[in-house]
Design an enzyme around this catalytic site. Structure first.
Site, PDB file in Angstrom:
ATOM      1  N   SER A   1       0.841  -1.194   0.000  1.00 22.33           N
ATOM      2  CA  SER A   1       0.000   0.000   0.000  1.00 22.33           C
ATOM      3  C   SER A   1       0.876   1.244   0.000  1.00 22.33           C
ATOM      4  CB  SER A   1      -0.958  -0.030   1.208  1.00 22.33           C
ATOM      5  OG  SER A   1      -1.845   1.055   1.175  1.00 22.33           O
TER       6      SER A   1
ATOM      7  N   HIS B   1      -2.928  -0.966  -3.155  1.00 16.80           N
ATOM      8  CA  HIS B   1      -4.085  -0.109  -2.908  1.00 16.80           C
ATOM      9  C   HIS B   1      -3.998   1.156  -3.753  1.00 16.80           C
ATOM     10  CE1 HIS B   1      -4.397  -2.047   1.357  1.00 16.80           C
ATOM     11  NE2 HIS B   1      -4.956  -2.789   0.425  1.00 16.80           N
TER      12      HIS B   1
ATOM     13  N   ASP C   1      -4.668  -4.511   6.347  1.00 16.68           N
ATOM     14  CA  ASP C   1      -5.210  -5.341   5.275  1.00 16.68           C
ATOM     15  C   ASP C   1      -4.206  -6.432   4.905  1.00 16.68           C
ATOM     16  OD1 ASP C   1      -6.987  -6.180   3.262  1.00 16.68           O
ATOM     17  OD2 ASP C   1      -5.895  -5.022   1.761  1.00 16.68           O
TER      18      ASP C   1
END
Length: 417
Positions: free
Chosen positions: A199, A226, A329
């Site tokens: 990310s 992401h 995540d």
């Protein structure tokens, strides 16, 4: 954390739009009034209109984080980043990006030049209240994530801008580091797939790591980064120019093949499963599945969907890598891979822009190794070639005898990128 109680985090913003400057000032006023519970105090210490003013204000105000527009008079955002780099500054920079194809490409270029993260400017269709909500939800956690690690380690917030910069694409080693590892750490099951979650700080980290994988890498690689949809397509194109392996954005139903890297498209979850025409007795005849379920862990695409599906299909043949990123995540998916007998690796804290996602994996005790960015490609290659005929390959050479990273450094020096 004493320094956090002494004063708020100081943010300098540079944007030539009067509307955007008004939105930013209102966001920080609301935050000071107590909106955004759970985050540290923050203040907008300066708000300037062009790149030259930005450099002068950064030197004078010594902010903890710089919020930087891409298109500005006199010096644009990328030129400001280049000047900061020439001055030896490692001031964390968050770019303000427009949700357009040009904005996506420019943002990726800014990340290449040292920006740590980005936020999306509200669309023109947003009213003022909606713009506040959208930008505030993106921006404030990112400011905290980039500034807080220094305070948590006992440092002064005034020193945030003096942290050593992460290694850049222009200074990366020509070949991945091949770390000798004890025989006990060798994977007992042959790797059949590599899955990667990343990310904040990811585009730059992927640009440095993925070119170290050989063209004939013997298993497919799937990546969840992401990012919004326009950005993931631009990222795949950018990585294709730098990598020996083929790089594509994920396509629903496409069968997985060795030597290919698939990037999950923004706004869709990507999983691995049996293709519609696959012989179900051949459990490795896998294909990409895209779906549009609601966000998981506030993310779409979500690393948990990819990791969990790999654990179900490939079991102990899964090799997972958790790289730099904010939040948690991918933790549940990594736990599923670990329970299935697969191996999970994590990027170390020193080389991560934010040690959120890899830190969660490390703290859970399931990381077989926690490694710096420069060693990740070599470790993936070492583990993937275990149990396969022939020695581990070195990175592929191009027509003039260069590795992909060497070609990148040469082309960057001549302004190709």
């Amino acid at each position: 954390m004493d320094s956090l109680r002494q004063r708020p985090l100081r943010v300098l913003a540079a944007d030539d739009s009067a509307v955007m400057r008004r939105v930013l000032k209102t966001i920080f006023d609301l935050h000071a009034d107590g909106i955004g519970t759970g985050l540290p105090a923050m203040e907008l210490c300066g708000c300037v209109r062009d790149g030259m003013e930005c450099l002068e204000a950064a030197a004078r105000l010594r902010p903890d984080v710089l919020l930087l527009d891409l298109e500005m008079p006199r010096l644009n955002g990328i030129e400001v980043l280049q000047r900061l780099r020439e001055q030896g500054s490692a001031l964390p920079v968050i770019m303000c990006s427009a949700y357009t194809e040009v904005g996506a490409r420019s943002t990726l270029e800014a990340l290449h030049h040292g920006a740590k993260d980005y936020v999306m400017k509200p669309g023109q269709q947003c009213d003022f209240a909606s713009a506040l909500d959208l930008l505030m939800g993106q921006l404030m956690p990112k400011i905290a994530a980039l500034a807080l690690p220094v305070a948590a380690s006992g440092g002064s917030l005034e020193l945030v801008g003096k942290r050593p910069a992460l290694p850049s694409v222009l200074t990366m080693p020509a070949r991945p580091v091949l770390r000798p590892v004890a025989a006990s750490a060798v994977m007992p099951v042959r790797v059949e797939v590599v899955v990667i979650g990343v990310s904040t700080g990811g585009p730059s980290a992927l640009e440095q790591m993925l070119p170290g994988l050989a063209k004939d890498f013997p298993v497919p690689v799937l990546v969840v980064q992401h990012m919004p949809k326009l950005f993931t397509g631009a990222l795949a194109e950018r990585l294709q120019r730098r990598c020996a392996m083929r790089v594509k954005e994920g396509v629903h139903g496409e069968q997985l093949e060795p030597g290919t890297i698939w990037i999950a498209p923004g706004d869709a979850h990507m999983e691995v499963g049996l293709g519609a025409s696959a012989d179900r007795r051949r459990s490795r005849a896998a294909a990409i599945t895209l779906h549009y379920s609601g966000p998981l862990n506030h993310c779409r695409p979500s690393v948990d969907y990819l990791f969990g599906s790999a654990a179900k299909l490939y079991g102990a043949g899964t090799l997972a890598l958790m790289m730099t990123g904010m939040g948690s995540d991918g933790l549940e998916g990594a736990l599923a891979i670990h329970r299935a007998g697969g191996v999970v690796l994590a990027q170390d804290q020193a080389s991560s822009a934010v040690w959120g996602m890899p830190g969660q994996v490390a703290r859970a005790g399931i990381a077989a190794a926690t490694l710096p960015l420069g060693e990740l490609a070599g470790e993936l290659m070492r583990r993937v070639y275990v149990g396969r005929r022939g020695a581990m390959r070195e990175p592929a050479l191009n027509a003039v005898g260069e590795t992909a990273p060497q070609a990148m450094r040469r082309e960057a020096s001549y302004g190709v990128y």
